[in-house]
Design a protein around this motif. Structure first.
Motif, PDB file in Angstrom:
ATOM      1  N   ALA A 178       1.749   7.563   2.646  1.00  0.00           N
ATOM      2  CA  ALA A 178       2.253   6.407   2.128  1.00  0.00           C
ATOM      3  C   ALA A 178       3.981   6.298   3.769  1.00  0.00           C
ATOM      4  O   ALA A 178       4.611   5.381   3.585  1.00  0.00           O
ATOM      5  N   PHE A 179       3.941   7.267   3.918  1.00  0.00           N
ATOM      6  CA  PHE A 179       5.213   8.512   4.537  1.00  0.00           C
ATOM      7  C   PHE A 179       4.907   7.039   5.942  1.00  0.00           C
ATOM      8  O   PHE A 179       6.080   6.635   6.441  1.00  0.00           O
ATOM      9  N   TRP A 180       4.123   7.474   6.380  1.00  0.00           N
ATOM     10  CA  TRP A 180       3.133   7.231   7.872  1.00  0.00           C
ATOM     11  C   TRP A 180       3.698   5.402   7.825  1.00  0.00           C
ATOM     12  O   TRP A 180       3.476   4.760   8.578  1.00  0.00           O
ATOM     13  N   LEU A 196       5.006   3.905   6.159  1.00  0.00           N
ATOM     14  CA  LEU A 196       5.620   3.181   6.092  1.00  0.00           C
ATOM     15  C   LEU A 196       6.787   2.566   7.040  1.00  0.00           C
ATOM     16  O   LEU A 196       7.797   1.858   7.510  1.00  0.00           O
ATOM     17  N   SER A 197       6.714   3.941   7.541  1.00  0.00           N
ATOM     18  CA  SER A 197       7.268   4.117   9.802  1.00  0.00           C
ATOM     19  C   SER A 197       6.582   2.630   9.943  1.00  0.00           C
ATOM     20  O   SER A 197       6.820   1.978  10.788  1.00  0.00           O
ATOM     21  N   ILE A 198       5.370   2.526   9.738  1.00  0.00           N
ATOM     22  CA  ILE A 198       4.832   1.388  10.613  1.00  0.00           C
ATOM     23  C   ILE A 198       5.083  -0.186  10.312  1.00  0.00           C
ATOM     24  O   ILE A 198       5.291  -0.672  11.118  1.00  0.00           O
ATOM     25  N   VAL A 199       5.349  -0.419   9.040  1.00  0.00           N
ATOM     26  CA  VAL A 199       6.002  -1.036   8.051  1.00  0.00           C
ATOM     27  C   VAL A 199       7.898  -1.238   8.624  1.00  0.00           C
ATOM     28  O   VAL A 199       7.655  -2.412   9.486  1.00  0.00           O
ATOM     29  N   VAL A 242      12.288   7.902  -1.221  1.00  0.00           N
ATOM     30  CA  VAL A 242      11.538   7.117  -0.539  1.00  0.00           C
ATOM     31  C   VAL A 242      11.008   6.076  -1.809  1.00  0.00           C
ATOM     32  O   VAL A 242      11.233   4.883  -1.440  1.00  0.00           O
ATOM     33  N   PHE A 243      10.161   6.763  -2.874  1.00  0.00           N
ATOM     34  CA  PHE A 243       9.263   5.819  -3.361  1.00  0.00           C
ATOM     35  C   PHE A 243      10.211   4.964  -4.317  1.00  0.00           C
ATOM     36  O   PHE A 243      10.126   3.479  -4.388  1.00  0.00           O
ATOM     37  N   PHE A 244      11.327   5.462  -4.827  1.00  0.00           N
ATOM     38  CA  PHE A 244      12.122   4.477  -5.552  1.00  0.00           C
ATOM     39  C   PHE A 244      13.097   3.634  -4.628  1.00  0.00           C
ATOM     40  O   PHE A 244      13.117   2.368  -5.259  1.00  0.00           O
ATOM     41  N   THR A 245      13.736   3.784  -3.872  1.00  0.00           N
ATOM     42  CA  THR A 245      14.147   2.942  -2.863  1.00  0.00           C
ATOM     43  C   THR A 245      13.562   1.942  -2.469  1.00  0.00           C
ATOM     44  O   THR A 245      13.733   0.793  -2.552  1.00  0.00           O
ATOM     45  N   ASN A 246      11.707   2.087  -2.146  1.00  0.00           N
ATOM     46  CA  ASN A 246      11.404   0.901  -1.063  1.00  0.00           C
ATOM     47  C   ASN A 246      10.545  -0.227  -2.670  1.00  0.00           C
ATOM     48  O   ASN A 246      10.223  -0.999  -2.205  1.00  0.00           O
ATOM     49  N   LEU A 262       1.135  -1.021   0.041  1.00  0.00           N
ATOM     50  CA  LEU A 262       0.658   0.158   0.029  1.00  0.00           C
ATOM     51  C   LEU A 262       0.452   0.654  -0.013  1.00  0.00           C
ATOM     52  O   LEU A 262       1.128   2.756  -0.567  1.00  0.00           O
ATOM     53  N   SER A 263       2.174   1.212   0.670  1.00  0.00           N
ATOM     54  CA  SER A 263       2.799   2.102   0.653  1.00  0.00           C
ATOM     55  C   SER A 263       3.281   2.696  -0.917  1.00  0.00           C
ATOM     56  O   SER A 263       2.839   3.587  -0.980  1.00  0.00           O
ATOM     57  N   VAL A 264       4.355   1.386  -1.029  1.00  0.00           N
ATOM     58  CA  VAL A 264       4.055   1.752  -2.546  1.00  0.00           C
ATOM     59  C   VAL A 264       3.567   2.193  -3.768  1.00  0.00           C
ATOM     60  O   VAL A 264       3.965   2.626  -4.400  1.00  0.00           O
ATOM     61  N   SER A 265       2.135   1.644  -3.330  1.00  0.00           N
ATOM     62  CA  SER A 265       1.589   1.717  -4.259  1.00  0.00           C
ATOM     63  C   SER A 265       1.400   3.800  -4.037  1.00  0.00           C
ATOM     64  O   SER A 265       0.983   4.558  -5.228  1.00  0.00           O
ATOM     65  N   LEU A 266       1.041   4.286  -3.131  1.00  0.00           N
ATOM     66  CA  LEU A 266       0.272   5.683  -2.777  1.00  0.00           C
ATOM     67  C   LEU A 266       1.845   6.121  -2.853  1.00  0.00           C
ATOM     68  O   LEU A 266       1.790   7.595  -3.495  1.00  0.00           O
TER      69      LEU A 266
END
Length: 275
Positions: free
Chosen positions: A37-39, A41-44, A95-99, A17-21
Motif C-alpha cells: 500500500a505504501f509503494w 501510494l508513492s506511485i500515486v 497514512v490509512f486514515f489520512t488517505n 488499491l492503496s487505501v484498500s490494502l
C-alpha cells in the motif's frame, strides 16, 4: 486533455488499491499489505505530480483556479504530507486514515464543476502574489487536516485503553503522547502559514481593487474563523497547558470548520473559485 484523463484514471485506481490494502492491514495486521500500500501510494504521488505538470502545460498556468484543480491539489498536499510524516516519524495507521480523506477529495475533484476561467480573470490571478497566497492556504489546510486526523487517532486509542481492548492493533497506534505532539507540531506549522496566506490575500485584493467587498466575502470570513479555531488550540496548549482529550476534541471540531469553509463557504464566495 485525453492524456490527463488517462493518467487520472490510473491514479484513481492505484489510490483505491492503496487505501484498500491499508484497510486490510488495519483489520488483519498484515505488514505485507502495508508495504504494498505504501509503494502504491508513492506511485500515486508521482502520478499526481505528473497530472499537475500536464495541467500546467495544457493551461499555461499553475492549476489551482477551479474547484476541480483545487480539490486535486488539496489531495496532493495531503498525500505529500502523509508520506513525509510516515517517513520521518513512522506512525502506523496514520497514512490509512489520512488517505481516506485524500482519496475522497481526489474522487470528488473528478466530478466537481471545472469552472471555466476567463482569460481576463486568469490573467489577474496569475501573478506571484496570488499563486503564493493560494498555495500557502492549501498547505495550511493540509497540515490542519492531518493534525485533526492524529487527534481522531488519539481519541480512538484513548477509548481502547479505557475499555482495556489490548491487542496488536492498539500497540500500532503509537503512544498518546506521540500522537498529541505530532498534532501540535502540524498546527504550529499550519497557523502561521494560513495567517501569512490571508495577509497576502488581503494585500492582493487591495491591489486588485476588490475592497471593501473582500472583507464581506464568505470565504474570507470563514478562513479567518479557521485561523481563530486553530489559533485557540495553540493558546490552550501553550498558555493554558491543556492536553489530552480536551485538545483532541477541539482539534476534531477544527476539521469540521475546515470542511464548512471549503465546501459551504465556497458556494457563497464571489471571487474565490479555487477553494
Amino acid at each position: 486533455m485525453s492524456s490527463i484523463r488517462w493518467v487520472y484514471d490510473i491514479t484513481i485506481i492505484l489510490y483505491a488499491l492503496s487505501v484498500s490494502l491499508y484497510f486490510v492491514d488495519f483489520l488483519q495486521n498484515n505488514r505485507k499489505a502495508n508495504r504494498i500500500a505504501f509503494w502504491l501510494l508513492s506511485i500515486v504521488w508521482v502520478l499526481q505530480l505528473f497530472v499537475l505538470f500536464l495541467r500546467i502545460v495544457d493551461t499555461n498556468r499553475f492549476p489551482i483556479l477551479t474547484p476541480t484543480e483545487g480539490l486535486f491539489f488539496y489531495s496532493w498536499v495531503i498525500v505529500t504530507l502523509s508520506l513525509l510524516i510516515n517517513w520521518f516519524f513512522r506512525v502506523d495507521f496514520f497514512v490509512f486514515f489520512t488517505n481516506i480523506i485524500g482519496f475522497v477529495l481526489m474522487a470528488v475533484s473528478w466530478f466537481a464543476p471545472n469552472n471555466y476561467v476567463s482569460p481576463s480573470f486568469s490573467d489577474q490571478l496569475i501573478n506571484e502574489l496570488a499563486i503564493i497566497h493560494i498555495t500557502m492556504a492549501f498547505i495550511a489546510y493540509g497540515a490542519f487536516t492531518l493534525s485533526s486526523i492524529l487527534s481522531i487517532m488519539y481519541i480512538v486509542q484513548y477509548n481502547m485503553l479505557k475499555e482495556k481492548k489490548v491487542g496488536k492493533r492498539l500497540w500500532r497506534f503509537e503512544s498518546l503522547t506521540k500522537l498529541e505532539n505530532l498534532s501540535y507540531l502540524l498546527n504550529v506549522t499550519g497557523v502561521p502559514v494560513l495567517f501569512l496566506s490571508l495577509v497576502l490575500g488581503l494585500i492582493y485584493g487591495y491591489k486588485m481593487e476588490l475592497a471593501p467587498a473582500i472583507f464581506y466575502d464568505a470565504k474570507v470570513i470563514s478562513s479567518f474563523i479557521v485561523l481563530i479555531v486553530y489559533g485557540y488550540y495553540l493558546y490552550m496548549k501553550v498558555a493554558r497547558e491543556a492536553y489530552g482529550r480536551q485538545l483532541a476534541y477541539w482539534n476534531v471540531a477544527g476539521l469540521l470548520v475546515i470542511l464548512i469553509n471549503y465546501f459551504l463557504a465556497a458556494t457563497l464566495t464571489e471571487f474565490h473559485l479555487w477553494y
